[in-house]
Design a protein around this motif. Sequence first.
Motif, PDB file in Angstrom:
ATOM      1  N   SER A  70       0.441  -1.214  -0.298  1.00  0.00           N
ATOM      2  CA  SER A  70      -0.031  -0.195  -0.187  1.00  0.00           C
ATOM      3  C   SER A  70       0.826   1.210  -0.224  1.00  0.00           C
ATOM      4  CB  SER A  70      -0.823   0.165   0.756  1.00  0.00           C
ATOM      5  OG  SER A  70      -0.155   0.186   2.327  1.00  0.00           O
ATOM      6  N   VAL A  71       0.254   2.655  -0.860  1.00  0.00           N
ATOM      7  CA  VAL A  71       0.849   3.562  -0.371  1.00  0.00           C
ATOM      8  C   VAL A  71       0.269   4.680   0.127  1.00  0.00           C
ATOM      9  CG1 VAL A  71       2.493   5.405  -1.736  1.00  0.00           C
ATOM     10  CG2 VAL A  71       1.673   2.976  -3.005  1.00  0.00           C
ATOM     11  N   GLU A  72       1.132   5.196   0.985  1.00  0.00           N
ATOM     12  CA  GLU A  72      -0.082   6.397   2.270  1.00  0.00           C
ATOM     13  C   GLU A  72       0.805   7.668   2.006  1.00  0.00           C
ATOM     14  OE1 GLU A  72      -1.210   4.258   3.489  1.00  0.00           O
ATOM     15  OE2 GLU A  72       0.433   2.172   3.086  1.00  0.00           O
ATOM     16  N   GLY A  73      -0.316   8.374   2.304  1.00  0.00           N
ATOM     17  CA  GLY A  73       0.830   9.974   0.966  1.00  0.00           C
ATOM     18  C   GLY A  73      -1.001  10.473   1.058  1.00  0.00           C
ATOM     19  N   TRP A  74      -0.787  11.655   0.335  1.00  0.00           N
ATOM     20  CA  TRP A  74      -1.364  12.999   0.386  1.00  0.00           C
ATOM     21  C   TRP A  74      -1.599  13.874  -0.985  1.00  0.00           C
ATOM     22  CZ3 TRP A  74       2.017  12.805   3.357  1.00  0.00           C
ATOM     23  CH2 TRP A  74       2.042  12.078   5.414  1.00  0.00           C
ATOM     24  N   VAL A  75      -2.474  13.873  -1.647  1.00  0.00           N
ATOM     25  CA  VAL A  75      -3.162  15.192  -2.360  1.00  0.00           C
ATOM     26  C   VAL A  75      -3.161  16.790  -2.067  1.00  0.00           C
ATOM     27  CG1 VAL A  75      -3.575  15.263  -4.165  1.00  0.00           C
ATOM     28  CG2 VAL A  75      -3.251  13.548  -3.775  1.00  0.00           C
ATOM     29  N   HIS A  76      -2.423  17.676  -2.425  1.00  0.00           N
ATOM     30  CA  HIS A  76      -2.475  19.123  -1.563  1.00  0.00           C
ATOM     31  C   HIS A  76      -2.703  19.507  -2.644  1.00  0.00           C
ATOM     32  CE1 HIS A  76      -2.562  22.729   0.385  1.00  0.00           C
ATOM     33  NE2 HIS A  76      -1.099  23.128  -0.001  1.00  0.00           N
ATOM     34  N   ARG A  77      -3.912  20.475  -2.842  1.00  0.00           N
ATOM     35  CA  ARG A  77      -3.671  21.187  -4.230  1.00  0.00           C
ATOM     36  C   ARG A  77      -2.380  20.688  -5.395  1.00  0.00           C
ATOM     37  NH1 ARG A  77      -2.776  27.439  -1.003  1.00  0.00           N
ATOM     38  NH2 ARG A  77      -4.800  27.220   0.254  1.00  0.00           N
ATOM     39  N   GLY A  78      -2.785  19.424  -5.768  1.00  0.00           N
ATOM     40  CA  GLY A  78      -2.785  19.051  -6.801  1.00  0.00           C
ATOM     41  C   GLY A  78      -1.254  18.662  -6.649  1.00  0.00           C
ATOM     42  N   GLU A  79      -0.246  19.005  -6.225  1.00  0.00           N
ATOM     43  CA  GLU A  79       0.826  17.951  -5.425  1.00  0.00           C
ATOM     44  C   GLU A  79       0.456  16.824  -4.660  1.00  0.00           C
ATOM     45  OE1 GLU A  79       5.183  19.095  -3.715  1.00  0.00           O
ATOM     46  OE2 GLU A  79       3.414  20.364  -3.850  1.00  0.00           O
ATOM     47  N   VAL A  97       5.836   2.286  -7.872  1.00  0.00           N
ATOM     48  CA  VAL A  97       4.971   1.544  -7.380  1.00  0.00           C
ATOM     49  C   VAL A  97       4.225   3.368  -7.128  1.00  0.00           C
ATOM     50  CG1 VAL A  97       4.133   2.208  -5.076  1.00  0.00           C
ATOM     51  CG2 VAL A  97       5.447  -0.234  -6.226  1.00  0.00           C
ATOM     52  N   HIS A  98       5.151   3.963  -7.266  1.00  0.00           N
ATOM     53  CA  HIS A  98       5.180   5.930  -7.199  1.00  0.00           C
ATOM     54  C   HIS A  98       4.063   6.090  -8.626  1.00  0.00           C
ATOM     55  CE1 HIS A  98       8.271   6.860  -4.012  1.00  0.00           C
ATOM     56  NE2 HIS A  98       7.470   5.705  -3.074  1.00  0.00           N
ATOM     57  N   GLU A  99       4.899   5.549  -9.768  1.00  0.00           N
ATOM     58  CA  GLU A  99       4.409   6.312 -11.281  1.00  0.00           C
ATOM     59  C   GLU A  99       2.969   5.907 -11.115  1.00  0.00           C
ATOM     60  OE1 GLU A  99       4.297   4.650 -15.949  1.00  0.00           O
ATOM     61  OE2 GLU A  99       5.800   4.170 -14.231  1.00  0.00           O
ATOM     62  N   LEU A 100       3.208   4.697 -10.297  1.00  0.00           N
ATOM     63  CA  LEU A 100       1.266   4.231 -10.479  1.00  0.00           C
ATOM     64  C   LEU A 100       0.245   5.029  -9.249  1.00  0.00           C
ATOM     65  CD1 LEU A 100      -0.782   2.363 -10.710  1.00  0.00           C
ATOM     66  CD2 LEU A 100      -0.423   0.787  -8.585  1.00  0.00           C
ATOM     67  N   THR A 101       1.068   5.343  -8.683  1.00  0.00           N
ATOM     68  CA  THR A 101       0.662   6.258  -7.560  1.00  0.00           C
ATOM     69  C   THR A 101      -0.027   7.085  -8.076  1.00  0.00           C
ATOM     70  OG1 THR A 101       1.525   5.280  -5.436  1.00  0.00           O
ATOM     71  CG2 THR A 101      -0.113   7.683  -5.328  1.00  0.00           C
ATOM     72  N   ARG A 102       0.707   8.049  -9.119  1.00  0.00           N
ATOM     73  CA  ARG A 102       0.525   9.723  -9.783  1.00  0.00           C
ATOM     74  C   ARG A 102      -0.339   9.743 -10.620  1.00  0.00           C
ATOM     75  NH1 ARG A 102       5.835  10.258  -7.083  1.00  0.00           N
ATOM     76  NH2 ARG A 102       6.010  12.117  -6.266  1.00  0.00           N
ATOM     77  N   ALA A 103      -0.421   8.111 -11.612  1.00  0.00           N
ATOM     78  CA  ALA A 103      -1.214   8.369 -12.461  1.00  0.00           C
ATOM     79  C   ALA A 103      -2.970   8.055 -11.835  1.00  0.00           C
ATOM     80  CB  ALA A 103      -1.025   6.696 -13.385  1.00  0.00           C
TER      81      ALA A 103
END
Length: 421
Positions: free
Chosen positions: A212-221, A256-262
């Motif tokens: 799993s990937v844990e994170g946030w999106v803030h103002r598009g970032e 995994v990071h590429e997938l997350t952003r996509a």
Amino acid sequence: MSEPDEGVLIYLNVRRTPLEQRAEILAAHRQGYGVVLIADHPPTDLPAHVVRAVHQLDTFDDAALDAAIEAITAEHTVAGIVTWSDPAVVSLSRIAAERGLPAPSVAAAEVARNKYLMRQSLAHRPDLIPRFARVTTWEEVAEAAPAIGCPLVLKPVSGNGSKGIYTVRDEQQLRPAFEELSAYVRPERDRVFTGHAGEIMIEQFLEGTEHSVEGWVHRGEVFIAGVTDKVTTPDFHLETGHIFPSALPADRLASVHELTRAVVDAFGMDDCAFHLECMVAPEGGAKLVECAARGGGDFITSHLVGLATGTPFCENTVRVATGRPPVLGDQPVLYAGLAKVLADQAGTLRSIDGLEDALQVAGVEHITVDRAPGQTVGVPPADFVSGHILSVMATGDSYDAVRDALDAATKAISTRISHAG
């Protein structure tokens, strides 16, 4: 009417365990906010100096929810709104849009609550998703299955907590599994299926390791706190363990990071925490399992990320919900993990032994007990929830140290279950 005060957060439900609940509540306190809680079944032992008011209501009832929001905004200045579990994600986005608060759009929230829409949003990237179809009848299953091929997976279109996931190894297992799942995916069985009664995904069985990937999106970032390695049961994909951060090599982490952003881009998610689950194939390349527009459960974001990094995930979730970017530390300084003890049969839990010995294992931080002696426990497919008896959390200087501590602690614990009937 009293004058509005400053700085409260509306929480739409909290997670199920007291340890997680306090992490969520105290995150608001440490960021300088009080909390007004709206919950179907609110806890009774929340810190009164932080929780200013509690509204108990059916959070699936939009009229009751809107009335509570009106009452809250009349009494308080609301800085943000947060949910910590899936069912309220769409309601949160609707309320936030009406009140001008940071949150994903309603459209993005609806995608994040619907596995079929998740895959449709990535139809232009077939390399990132399994083969899939949405079905509601046996005839639709029979038509879709040959193109997907066995082994395959059946799962609810909506849902949470690994409820109702079936691995089908051959054609003989397909119809019984579909009929069992069809009977289960009903709001009268679990409110999480409200609006999606009988809707099932049939999709390709993915080989590889689970993460799993844990994170946030803030103002598009997109901000990624890290990747968690997961252990699940082979039959119903119940999660039994996690270690953060991942032991994946750099090239696999990059996929995994590429997938997350996509995924974030395809869903249109913004201004929220997220918890993305994926599989990494033996030959490399990550594929989406699902992605929620809220932080992960199972103590991953309430405890493991903070224990490993020194930066509490819940506090950053509060920051994002109040329009501020998350604050990330340096690379994790520790590893943190969790292992569960599950029931091996249905019946009555008679005893749990060895807890004191498990607590003496070096690195063990917490043991949380979900089922007490005398309570009934179940196993899938009849029961996907009550078989979770306890969880052990541990930290260490290395991945192997955490794994060894969890193994030693869970081996020290024994349970006795008397057979049902």
